[in-house]
Design an enzyme around this catalytic site. Structure first.
Site, PDB file in Angstrom:
ATOM      1  N   ASP A 163      -1.759   6.581   6.424  1.00  0.00           N
ATOM      2  CA  ASP A 163      -2.826   5.671   6.017  1.00  0.00           C
ATOM      3  C   ASP A 163      -3.104   4.743   7.193  1.00  0.00           C
ATOM      4  O   ASP A 163      -2.269   3.916   7.544  1.00  0.00           O
ATOM      5  CB  ASP A 163      -2.329   4.887   4.786  1.00  0.00           C
ATOM      6  CG  ASP A 163      -3.326   3.854   4.285  1.00  0.00           C
ATOM      7  OD1 ASP A 163      -4.378   3.659   4.925  1.00  0.00           O
ATOM      8  OD2 ASP A 163      -3.042   3.242   3.236  1.00  0.00           O
ATOM      9  N   LYS A 172     -12.093  -2.098   6.694  1.00  0.00           N
ATOM     10  CA  LYS A 172     -11.275  -2.995   7.503  1.00  0.00           C
ATOM     11  C   LYS A 172     -11.763  -2.977   8.946  1.00  0.00           C
ATOM     12  O   LYS A 172     -12.088  -4.010   9.495  1.00  0.00           O
ATOM     13  CB  LYS A 172      -9.795  -2.574   7.454  1.00  0.00           C
ATOM     14  CG  LYS A 172      -9.247  -2.343   6.051  1.00  0.00           C
ATOM     15  CD  LYS A 172      -8.737  -3.610   5.400  1.00  0.00           C
ATOM     16  CE  LYS A 172      -8.509  -3.481   3.894  1.00  0.00           C
ATOM     17  NZ  LYS A 172      -7.536  -2.491   3.460  1.00  0.00           N
ATOM     18  N   TRP A 197       0.829  -1.213   0.000  1.00  0.00           N
ATOM     19  CA  TRP A 197       0.000   0.000   0.000  1.00  0.00           C
ATOM     20  C   TRP A 197       0.853   1.249   0.000  1.00  0.00           C
ATOM     21  O   TRP A 197       0.547   2.209  -0.702  1.00  0.00           O
ATOM     22  CB  TRP A 197      -0.967  -0.020   1.188  1.00  0.00           C
ATOM     23  CG  TRP A 197      -1.941  -1.161   1.119  1.00  0.00           C
ATOM     24  CD1 TRP A 197      -2.065  -2.176   2.023  1.00  0.00           C
ATOM     25  CD2 TRP A 197      -2.894  -1.439   0.070  1.00  0.00           C
ATOM     26  NE1 TRP A 197      -3.044  -3.050   1.607  1.00  0.00           N
ATOM     27  CE2 TRP A 197      -3.565  -2.628   0.419  1.00  0.00           C
ATOM     28  CE3 TRP A 197      -3.239  -0.791  -1.120  1.00  0.00           C
ATOM     29  CZ2 TRP A 197      -4.562  -3.191  -0.374  1.00  0.00           C
ATOM     30  CZ3 TRP A 197      -4.236  -1.351  -1.917  1.00  0.00           C
ATOM     31  CH2 TRP A 197      -4.886  -2.526  -1.538  1.00  0.00           C
TER      32      TRP A 197
HETATM   33  C1  PLP Z   1      -7.000  -2.059   2.114  1.00  0.00           C
HETATM   34  C2  PLP Z   1      -5.990  -0.986   2.203  1.00  0.00           C
HETATM   35  C3  PLP Z   1      -5.884   0.015   1.232  1.00  0.00           C
HETATM   36  C4  PLP Z   1      -6.760   0.039   0.009  1.00  0.00           C
HETATM   37  O1  PLP Z   1      -8.030   0.426   0.376  1.00  0.00           O
HETATM   38  P1  PLP Z   1      -9.198   0.662  -0.685  1.00  0.00           P
HETATM   39  O2  PLP Z   1     -10.254   1.246   0.216  1.00  0.00           O
HETATM   40  O3  PLP Z   1      -9.546  -0.670  -1.239  1.00  0.00           O
HETATM   41  O4  PLP Z   1      -8.720   1.602  -1.698  1.00  0.00           O
HETATM   42  C5  PLP Z   1      -4.944   0.998   1.411  1.00  0.00           C
HETATM   43  N1  PLP Z   1      -4.137   1.002   2.472  1.00  0.00           N
HETATM   44  C6  PLP Z   1      -4.198   0.060   3.431  1.00  0.00           C
HETATM   45  C7  PLP Z   1      -3.269   0.115   4.590  1.00  0.00           C
HETATM   46  C8  PLP Z   1      -5.123  -0.965   3.318  1.00  0.00           C
HETATM   47  O5  PLP Z   1      -5.192  -1.903   4.266  1.00  0.00           O
END
Ligand code: PLP
Length: 360
Positions: A172, A196, A102
């Site tokens: 993030d 998540k 990511w």
């Molecule tokens: C799942 C995830 C993403 C991607 O998320 P989307 O909502 O599918 O774009 C980005 N960063 C992290 C840390 C993730 O776990």
């Protein structure tokens, strides 16, 4: 079929209590005569839903008044572009710490709009640790520093907030937001996809300090400007109404549980059950450096691909689903987000013990 223990990395489990409330309110939300799915986002009743959700998130995370809370769409992946478009505008450069797929994606997206620099990376060891960082490594002229707090695929996590001096820290938190208390004022911007650890897919949360809003590049599409969403209280266009409502139910649930201190305590105890077993097992092993272990995503291996496959198959048949590791790393991964009950982890460990005994 009974409800399973779902170890999916995302979308993932939601608290059963929340699902039940959503079910009860499905046809007729609080005597409005409508489902939340059917409501105008401009209605009084919806306004109350989104305002309450925002306030509850502010209370939970102790978000200072000089931060805006935005409910957006496009997932965390859209933030990979939105961050540079809005923030990489003064000196047109930013520092990125690479701790997994990511952060790599965030880094390459930023390079489309300016000069992103790789400050440190843990790719040399398949991202099984968090690089040691100190202030001297960061460019004081960078417009921001970007990190990924919890690395969903590799199961690592920053246990301290890096000191970036005066450079705003952007992070993030998709796979760990609301898992523990966060000192929001140490960050310029926190973003997270909801699916998540918060709610249904389709909602992205951004928590951004006021002074970072309003400097977007000219080429920035209107929908990708933090300013437009901040000025319109996340109602510039139709927001993901139902998803925000479910996030709101989760916020209420967490407040009633005792807030993020309580959630963190539960998460620490829960993860310990699994890590303690991995540390003593002679068949299963954790893949991450101990001091950087995630509370949310726990990758593990047996060292034998056939045995891994057999384990995953038998686990699935016994109601422990989605334990297959990410396609880029193989092995297994148990995602044990907030909504995974402790009983689920205890049951998984019991199952692993039995599997180990049966396959000696
Ligand atoms: C799942 C995830 C993403 C991607 O998320 P989307 O909502 O599918 O774009 C980005 N960063 C992290 C840390 C993730 O776990």
């Amino acid at each position: 079929m009974e409800r399973v223990y779902n170890f999916s990395a995302g979308p993932s489990m939601l608290p059963e209590k929340v699902l039940k409330i959503a079910a009860e309110q499905m046809l007729n939300y609080e005597d409005s005569g409508q489902s939340v799915m059917e409501m105008s986002h401009r209605s009084k009743v919806y306004d109350e839903i989104i305002k309450t959700a925002e306030q509850d998130l502010r209370d939970l995370m102790n978000i200072p008044d000089n931060y805006k809370v935005l409910f957006l769409q496009g997932g965390a992946s859209t933030q990979f572009a939105m961050v540079p478009l809005n923030l990489m505008t003064k000196n047109k450069k930013a520092d990125y710490v690479i701790t997994g797929q990511w952060s790599k994606k965030a880094f390459s997206e930023a390079n489309l709009y300016g000069q992103a620099r790789k400050v440190a990376s843990s790719e040399d060891k398949i991202f099984n640790y968090i690089p040691k960082l100190d202030k001297s490594m960061f460019d004081p002229e960078a417009d921001y520093v970007h990190t990924t707090t919890n690395n969903t695929i590799y199961g690592t996590k920053y246990h301290t907030v890096p000191d970036t001096g005066n450079v705003p820290l952007v992070t993030d938190m998709s796979s760990c937001i609301l898992s523990e208390p966060v000192d929001v004022k140490k960050y310029g911007l926190i973003y997270a996809g909801a699916q998540k650890n918060v709610g249904p897919a389709g909602v992205t949360i951004a928590i951004i300090r006021d002074d970072l809003i309003g400097n977007a590049m000219d080429i920035t599409p209107t929908m990708l400007k933090y300013q437009i969403h901040a000025d319109n209280d996340s109602l510039y266009n139709t927001p993901p109404c139902y998803g925000i409502y479910v996030c709101g139910l989760v916020f209420k649930y967490l407040k009633e549980l005792g807030g993020l201190e309580k959630m963190e305590q539960i998460n620490i105890e829960k993860a310990k059950i699994l890590y303690d077993f991995l540390d003593e097992s002679s068949m299963f092993k954790g893949t991450v450096v101990k001091e950087d272990r995630s509370l949310m995503n726990v990758p593990f291996i047996t060292g034998d691909d056939e045995l891994n496959a057999k384990f995953i198959k038998e686990a699935t048949a016994n109601g422990f689903v989605n334990l297959k590791g990410h396609r880029s790393v193989g092995g297994m991964r148990a995602s044990i987000y907030n909504a995974m009950p402790t009983e689920g982890v205890v049951a998984l460990v019991d199952f692993m013990k039995k599997f180990e005994a049966d396959n000696k």
